[in-house]
Design an enzyme around this catalytic site. Structure first.
Site, mmCIF file in Angstrom:
data_model
loop_
_atom_site.group_PDB
_atom_site.id
_atom_site.type_symbol
_atom_site.label_atom_id
_atom_site.label_comp_id
_atom_site.label_asym_id
_atom_site.label_seq_id
_atom_site.Cartn_x
_atom_site.Cartn_y
_atom_site.Cartn_z
ATOM 1 N N HIS A 86 1.331 -1.527 -0.311
ATOM 2 C CA HIS A 86 0.110 -0.097 -0.226
ATOM 3 C C HIS A 86 0.974 1.277 -0.158
ATOM 4 O O HIS A 86 2.236 0.892 1.212
ATOM 5 C CB HIS A 86 -0.929 -0.392 1.350
ATOM 6 C CG HIS A 86 -2.000 -0.899 0.986
ATOM 7 N ND1 HIS A 86 -2.537 -2.081 2.378
ATOM 8 C CD2 HIS A 86 -2.758 -1.954 0.009
ATOM 9 C CE1 HIS A 86 -3.082 -2.191 1.860
ATOM 10 N NE2 HIS A 86 -3.739 -2.615 0.339
ATOM 11 N N GLU A 89 1.419 2.971 3.355
ATOM 12 C CA GLU A 89 2.709 2.604 4.158
ATOM 13 C C GLU A 89 3.507 2.452 3.974
ATOM 14 O O GLU A 89 3.869 1.390 3.363
ATOM 15 C CB GLU A 89 1.414 0.993 4.312
ATOM 16 C CG GLU A 89 -0.280 1.367 4.892
ATOM 17 C CD GLU A 89 -0.728 0.458 5.065
ATOM 18 O OE1 GLU A 89 -0.047 -1.096 5.115
ATOM 19 O OE2 GLU A 89 -2.316 0.203 4.646
ATOM 20 N N HIS A 216 3.232 -4.102 6.783
ATOM 21 C CA HIS A 216 1.866 -3.487 6.185
ATOM 22 C C HIS A 216 2.034 -1.862 7.211
ATOM 23 O O HIS A 216 2.955 -1.875 8.299
ATOM 24 C CB HIS A 216 0.772 -3.479 6.509
ATOM 25 C CG HIS A 216 0.590 -3.974 4.933
ATOM 26 N ND1 HIS A 216 -0.857 -3.655 3.752
ATOM 27 C CD2 HIS A 216 1.020 -5.201 4.843
ATOM 28 C CE1 HIS A 216 -0.827 -4.519 2.924
ATOM 29 N NE2 HIS A 216 0.366 -5.243 3.412
ATOM 30 N N GLU A 308 2.223 -5.208 10.811
ATOM 31 C CA GLU A 308 1.246 -4.272 10.958
ATOM 32 C C GLU A 308 2.135 -2.798 12.047
ATOM 33 O O GLU A 308 2.356 -3.812 13.479
ATOM 34 C CB GLU A 308 -0.840 -4.130 11.149
ATOM 35 C CG GLU A 308 -0.822 -4.883 9.856
ATOM 36 C CD GLU A 308 -1.233 -4.585 9.037
ATOM 37 O OE1 GLU A 308 -1.131 -3.024 9.155
ATOM 38 O OE2 GLU A 308 -2.179 -4.957 8.517
#
Length: 457
Positions: A86, A89, A216, A308
């Site tokens: 992404h 990110e 991410h 994440e």
């Protein structure tokens, strides 16, 4: 006295690392320059190559670390980190640049742990899968960052919902009979994916990756498969329930390896969410279809988790050093997780290498296969297992193996042709192969200019 020397050494290490790493946001040109700088500083253990281009023509560069760059060494596993899928990110992108500098610097300074890791593992770092989206996100005013601006690629597609949907086929097979691993791609898959996704899928097919992580942002948790829930939505109700893989216990261990080596991920409280131990099953958090994590597990031999790494998708530049120090040990620790379980060669009676042989573990309904050079890698937790190797045209062979906590157990198989079927199995010739022998030896390195390879076009 020895404690003081140890502490002084740690302080000097941190000082050297902090001085060598550039803590700023790297635009595309800066990213490319940083990768070339690392390759130039460590030419004998790195290779820079491209797996393709983005829609707007930017290279998807990968930096490889190995004691024999560009060569698959039989019995040496292949690892990958992928970041910036992404475009908005961005922390993972910066962490992989910093990890590349760290590996290079520590190798040059003789760090035994890093030297062994590079000698025993082929490491591939893809800092940006979505360079076009990053440029859109980076062009914003840092005071008014849009939460989704730059997330998608230049065609407006979310790349983490762009892989062929093999979960649906797998769940159907579980009910009606059929495999849950190495499920083939649909005939029209190329027309369904974006150029960046296509490049990554072809990359996966070119290397027998064993372990991977996808970096991410937007939360702080280690997420493991399955990402897509088996139970489908009923009107407006979406049940939060675990959707485990056959390797669920192993995946939890892999996720915890990162979480507990991280500065604070293991605490489980951040960004308004609560994740015990800093880990979560993907579908239990929210169901995601056509994601890269599940695709790795269902289509290839690779076990991948999603990391994440920050509540802020585009953290301020002044936070980058703190984030690097929080993630540095976790990035290396997770990399070392590739060296567990079992590995070996699958050969026929004439010692020819058998590619595509299935390696089955009793009690775990998910097989891996041997690679082009006949070698296989099966991540397993410590324990005793019955392991079977099988290939078309050959009699299967089963052995009992005990896996310990320190390093993989080597289990080789030699399969006999089936008396009922004399069709020869696959045979891989050594002629023209880029693989080396099984026993390493120190040899003179090639000149630096022979090491950089830009494959993409």
């Amino acid at each position: 006295m020895s404690q003081w020397l140890w502490l002084l050494g740690k302080i000097l290490l941190l000082t050297r690392v902090a001085a060598s790493v550039n803590f700023f946001h790297h635009r595309y040109e800066d990213l490319v320059q940083a990768l070339f700088d690392v390759q130039g500083a460590c030419p004998y253990v790195t290779r820079l190559y491209s797996i393709g281009r983005s829609i707007q023509g930017r290279h998807l560069y990968v930096l490889e670390f190995s004691d024999y760059p560009g060569i698959h060494e039989p019995m040496e596993p292949e690892f990958k980190y992928v970041a910036n899928m992404h475009g908005n990110e961005v922390l993972g992108r910066e962490l992989l640049i910093q990890l590349a500098e760290f590996l290079c610097e520590e190798y040059r300074h003789g760090n035994q742990r890093i030297t062994q890791l590079i000698h025993d593992t082929r490491i591939h770092l893809l800092p940006s899968m979505n360079p076009d989206g990053y440029e859109v996100a980076a062009a914003q005013s840092q005071g008014v960052l849009g939460y989704l601006t730059g997330r998608n690629n230049a065609n407006g597609v979310d790349l983490n919902r762009n892989f062929p949907d093999l979960n649906t086929i797998m769940y159907y097979n579980e009910k009606h009979g059929g495999p849950n691993h190495h499920i083939p791609l649909p005939d029209n898959w190329r027309s369904q994916v974006e150029p960046e996704t296509l490049a990554v899928i072809q990359w996966m097919k070119s290397y027998n990756f064993v372990l991977s992580a996808n970096l991410h942002g937007g939360a702080v948790v280690a997420n493991y498969p399955y990402d897509k829930a088996q139970v489908q939505r009923s009107r407006n109700y979406w049940p939060r329930m675990e959707t485990p893989t056959p390797d669920d216990t192993l995946f939890q261990k892999l996720a915890k390896a990162y979480s507990y080596a991280h500065g604070w991920m293991h605490q489980g409280f951040s960004c308004g969410d609560i994740f015990p131990g800093g880990i979560t099953n993907g579908a239990s958090w929210y169901s995601l279809s056509k994601g890269m994590q599940d695709f790795n597990y269902i289509h290839t031999n690779c076990f991948e988790i999603t990391l994440e790494l920050s509540c802020n998708k585009f953290p301020p530049q002044e936070e980058l050093e703190r984030e690097w120090l929080a993630n540095r040990e976790a990035l290396v620790t997770y990399l070392e997780e590739i060296h567990q379980g079992i590995k070996g060669l699958v050969l026929d009676e004439n010692n020819n290498k058998l590619a595509g042989a299935a390696i089955s573990v009793q009690g775990i309904g998910h097989d891996v296969t041997s690679g082009e050079h006949g070698d296989y890698f099966r991540l397993l937790l410590p324990g005793t297992y019955d392991v079977t190797a099988s290939a078309d045209g050959y009699q299967p062979q089963t052995v009992m193996v005990t896996v310990g906590p320190a390093g993989p157990s080597v289990v080789n198989f030699q399969l006999r042709e089936s008396t009922a079927d004399h069709t020869p199995g696959p045979k891989i010739s050594d002629k023209g192969s880029h693989s080396k022998g099984l026993h390493k030896k120190v040899v003179p390195r090639a000149a630096p200019e022979d090491r950089t390879q830009l494959d993409g076009s």
